[in-house]
Scaffold this motif. Structure first.
Motif, PDB file in Angstrom:
ATOM      1  N   LEU A  54       0.828  -1.205   0.000  1.00  0.00           N
ATOM      2  CA  LEU A  54       0.000   0.000   0.000  1.00  0.00           C
ATOM      3  C   LEU A  54       0.863   1.257   0.000  1.00  0.00           C
ATOM      4  N   ILE A  55       1.889   1.292   0.825  1.00  0.00           N
ATOM      5  CA  ILE A  55       2.787   2.448   0.861  1.00  0.00           C
ATOM      6  C   ILE A  55       3.482   2.610  -0.485  1.00  0.00           C
ATOM      7  N   ASN A  56       3.925   1.492  -1.061  1.00  0.00           N
ATOM      8  CA  ASN A  56       4.578   1.553  -2.369  1.00  0.00           C
ATOM      9  C   ASN A  56       3.618   2.077  -3.435  1.00  0.00           C
ATOM     10  N   ALA A  57       2.341   1.653  -3.384  1.00  0.00           N
ATOM     11  CA  ALA A  57       1.349   2.109  -4.365  1.00  0.00           C
ATOM     12  C   ALA A  57       1.143   3.617  -4.276  1.00  0.00           C
ATOM     13  N   VAL A  58       1.054   4.128  -3.046  1.00  0.00           N
ATOM     14  CA  VAL A  58       0.858   5.570  -2.864  1.00  0.00           C
ATOM     15  C   VAL A  58       2.067   6.339  -3.391  1.00  0.00           C
TER      16      VAL A  58
END
Length: 257
Positions: A54-58
């Motif tokens: 999720l952090i990588n996607a953001v």
């Protein structure tokens, strides 16, 4: 202004073959681990993976909006794989049945077009863009495999129908944006520049109808074995709505280890 691409990855070149092998190896290894490890340990690990994804996607979405990386044809998160970047980690973290069922169908089918016939254009920094593409699409295959064959989640007819409705809704959104901006998200307005599965379905807009039928039939065939198995040995539904079931055998085997 859209920057010109630095180049394209060669489908079924050494890099592509290597990544495909890695996806298979990771899928098998994580399924075996998730079946043998303690259930609490597996759940904690998958939640950590979910937060990392999720952090990588953001961060990747933010990167796409930076002046040096902005590309109207790629930066908006409107491909199915872009939506999967967010949906899959949320499914791992929250374990909502509707998230899991849509993420599994998208990851194991729609996402596979980008895995088997990748359309990778490099615009800014080749190593990072290569990593991001395969980190996203590879996890989109591996983690649904783990959820279904490792943790025992099983789709139902209701789940299949819900995922298909969600697909049509997202396609409508992407198509509307494409018509407004002249883009081609989800390849709804023209086929990819390179070879793809869509080439087998005829010209646009014919391939949209063919694709819709293929997805419906393919998802029905994917769901049928689980439904038949559950009729012989019923397993409890997960959450409300009956979108997914979870095999008791998988839960017990992992918790008793």
């Amino acid at each position: 202004m859209t920057p010109p691409p630095l180049g394209r990855m060669t489908p079924y070149g050494p890099e592509h073959i290597g990544v495909l092998v890695l996806i298979v190896v990771c899928s098998v290894a994580l399924v075996l681990w998730s079946r043998r490890a303690e259930q609490d340990r597996v759940d904690r690990a998958l939640r950590v993976i979910g937060w990392v994804l999720l952090i990588n996607a953001v961060l990747w979405t933010v990167w796409g909006f930076m002046p040096w990386a902005w590309n109207i044809d790629e930066s908006l998160p409107l491909h199915f794989s872009d939506a999967l970047r967010y949906l899959l980690p949320l499914a791992l973290i929250l374990r909502r049945p509707w998230m899991i069922v849509v993420a599994c169908y998208w990851g194991l089918t729609l996402n596979m077009q980008s895995v088997l016939t990748p359309d990778v254009n490099y615009f800014v920094w080749v190593p990072m863009e290569f990593f991001q593409y395969w980190f996203s699409h590879g996890s989109g295959v591996v983690l649904p495999v783990v959820l279904i064959w490792g943790l025992g989640y099983r789709p139902t007819w209701r789940g299949c129908g819900f995922a298909y409705a969600a697909t049509l809704a997202w396609a409508t959104l992407a198509f509307t944006v494409n018509m407004s901006l002249g883009t081609n998200y989800a390849y709804l307005n023209r086929a990819p520049a390179g070879p793809s599965i869509l080439d087998l379905m005829g010209p646009w807009p014919q391939y949209l109808l063919v694709e819709a039928v293929v997805i419906a039939v393919g998802w029905a065939l994917l769901t049928l074995p689980f439904v038949l198995r559950d009729r012989r040995r019923p397993v409890p539904a997960v959450g409300e709505g009956g979108l997914m079931r979870r095999a008791a055998r998988s839960v017990q085997s992992s918790s008793s280890t």
